[in-house]
Design a protein around this motif. Sequence first.
Motif, mmCIF file in Angstrom:
data_model
loop_
_atom_site.group_PDB
_atom_site.id
_atom_site.type_symbol
_atom_site.label_atom_id
_atom_site.label_comp_id
_atom_site.label_asym_id
_atom_site.label_seq_id
_atom_site.Cartn_x
_atom_site.Cartn_y
_atom_site.Cartn_z
ATOM 1 N N ASN A 163 0.878 -0.993 0.117
ATOM 2 C CA ASN A 163 0.212 0.118 -0.158
ATOM 3 C C ASN A 163 0.870 1.324 -0.022
ATOM 4 O OD1 ASN A 163 -3.071 -1.054 0.552
ATOM 5 N ND2 ASN A 163 -1.724 -2.176 1.758
ATOM 6 N N LEU A 208 2.022 3.677 -3.383
ATOM 7 C CA LEU A 208 1.536 5.138 -3.330
ATOM 8 C C LEU A 208 2.845 5.937 -3.706
ATOM 9 C CD1 LEU A 208 -0.594 7.119 -2.937
ATOM 10 C CD2 LEU A 208 0.051 7.260 -0.541
ATOM 11 N N GLN A 218 -2.090 10.114 3.262
ATOM 12 C CA GLN A 218 -2.527 8.788 2.484
ATOM 13 C C GLN A 218 -2.138 7.686 2.747
ATOM 14 O OE1 GLN A 218 -1.548 10.888 -1.267
ATOM 15 N NE2 GLN A 218 -3.711 11.175 -1.710
ATOM 16 N N TYR A 255 -3.507 6.027 6.123
ATOM 17 C CA TYR A 255 -4.761 5.618 5.845
ATOM 18 C C TYR A 255 -4.931 4.501 5.141
ATOM 19 C CZ TYR A 255 -9.471 5.458 3.965
ATOM 20 O OH TYR A 255 -10.760 4.618 3.373
ATOM 21 N N TYR A 256 -4.134 4.224 4.137
ATOM 22 C CA TYR A 256 -4.364 2.854 3.349
ATOM 23 C C TYR A 256 -3.618 1.794 4.171
ATOM 24 C CZ TYR A 256 -5.484 5.805 -0.812
ATOM 25 O OH TYR A 256 -6.195 6.612 -1.763
ATOM 26 N N LYS A 286 -6.203 1.009 6.915
ATOM 27 C CA LYS A 286 -7.642 0.088 6.174
ATOM 28 C C LYS A 286 -7.031 -1.276 5.852
ATOM 29 C CE LYS A 286 -10.830 0.634 2.699
ATOM 30 N NZ LYS A 286 -11.280 1.706 1.650
ATOM 31 N N ALA A 287 -6.044 -1.526 5.407
ATOM 32 C CA ALA A 287 -5.710 -2.711 4.847
ATOM 33 C C ALA A 287 -5.338 -3.722 6.099
ATOM 34 C CB ALA A 287 -4.319 -2.615 3.944
ATOM 35 N N GLN A 326 -5.731 -5.244 0.316
ATOM 36 C CA GLN A 326 -5.216 -4.186 -0.221
ATOM 37 C C GLN A 326 -6.199 -3.178 -0.275
ATOM 38 O OE1 GLN A 326 -2.599 -5.150 -3.334
ATOM 39 N NE2 GLN A 326 -2.041 -2.711 -3.881
ATOM 40 N N ALA A 327 -5.525 -1.682 0.167
ATOM 41 C CA ALA A 327 -6.432 -0.583 0.088
ATOM 42 C C ALA A 327 -6.052 0.226 -1.178
ATOM 43 C CB ALA A 327 -6.497 0.033 1.473
ATOM 44 N N PHE A 328 -4.955 0.227 -1.588
ATOM 45 C CA PHE A 328 -4.621 0.940 -2.643
ATOM 46 C C PHE A 328 -3.940 0.139 -3.671
ATOM 47 C CE2 PHE A 328 -1.275 3.316 -5.139
ATOM 48 C CZ PHE A 328 -1.915 4.565 -5.221
#
Length: 326
Positions: free
Chosen positions: A47, A51, A160, A163-164, A167-168, A174-176
Amino acid sequence: MALRRLVANAALFSTPFLVWFLAVVVVDPFDYFDISHVIPEPIKVANAASLNEMMYNMLKEVHNPGENLIIGDSRVENFSLAQIKEITGLEYHRLSSNALKLNEAVDLFWFANQRKRIARVVFGINFNQYNEYAFADRVHSVEGVIYNPLLYLFDRSVAQASYYVTKAALTGRQAFSSTPPMTREEFWDYIVTVRATEQYARYHHPDELYRRMRGMVTFARGQGTEVTFVIVPHHTDFQRRVQDFGLTNEAARFRRELKDLGVRVVDYDYPNAVTADKSNFRDPLHCNDAVSSRIVNEVFGGKTTLGRLSPSSSANLASGPISPTH
């Protein structure tokens, strides 16, 4: 009374910043502070690194400098470090970033060499990066963050990524993802048409970049660093775009100038049975794992059959494997 109110207001005002500071230190998506490991490393790789790969890999290099490096864009990410170690007996680090520009590759060399003398470096490059207009300056931006924790705490990509990865970690998914919402054929056509136009429609020989490359190679030679340039393969659909944009002579000049640097150059980007076969590529710019494995065997093992080895001014660099000792 007034002083007590002032202190209370200051505490109230600073509370959100303190909470954010603690949250970033605990989550730490790019391992900047390298204190908390609440978030497992694979989640950060999937993630945060997706990014902002530049920040992720540069911070890894800060915490654990290496003397053997692979520098390049996403096209070197399939160069297996385990396979390289099996062949050479050496530990290699990868300093890569999505859409890395050649000027940034040079910047990464200097960045890494400041931390530990580089013994061996392999650059994965291609003509589509060799353009005055292909320029970015992310290395110096990340360096600014490295030297200033406040910049890290309030960096947009850190927020960012925090957050990802959180969340993951909570959802187990996987969030992103940077994968575009296209079919393979749609994405293939996009690369051959749109991306080629972006990279080749405007071209000017990168005089300043080549001057910097010569300076880097001269410095590397002086400190005993082995330098190798690997021209990574494109599918022939993308190779033909060089001719379409009238850049055949410039592409030939690119190869001559690499040769003139007097270091080892291994060229995989030419029409052949491998580059003509779509099944060997994930998209027109990225070969699959099998082809990457073959490149690693040749570049680090020393016997090239697919790669074209350019003559070098240094015989010991022009042939044979990357040496385990100087």
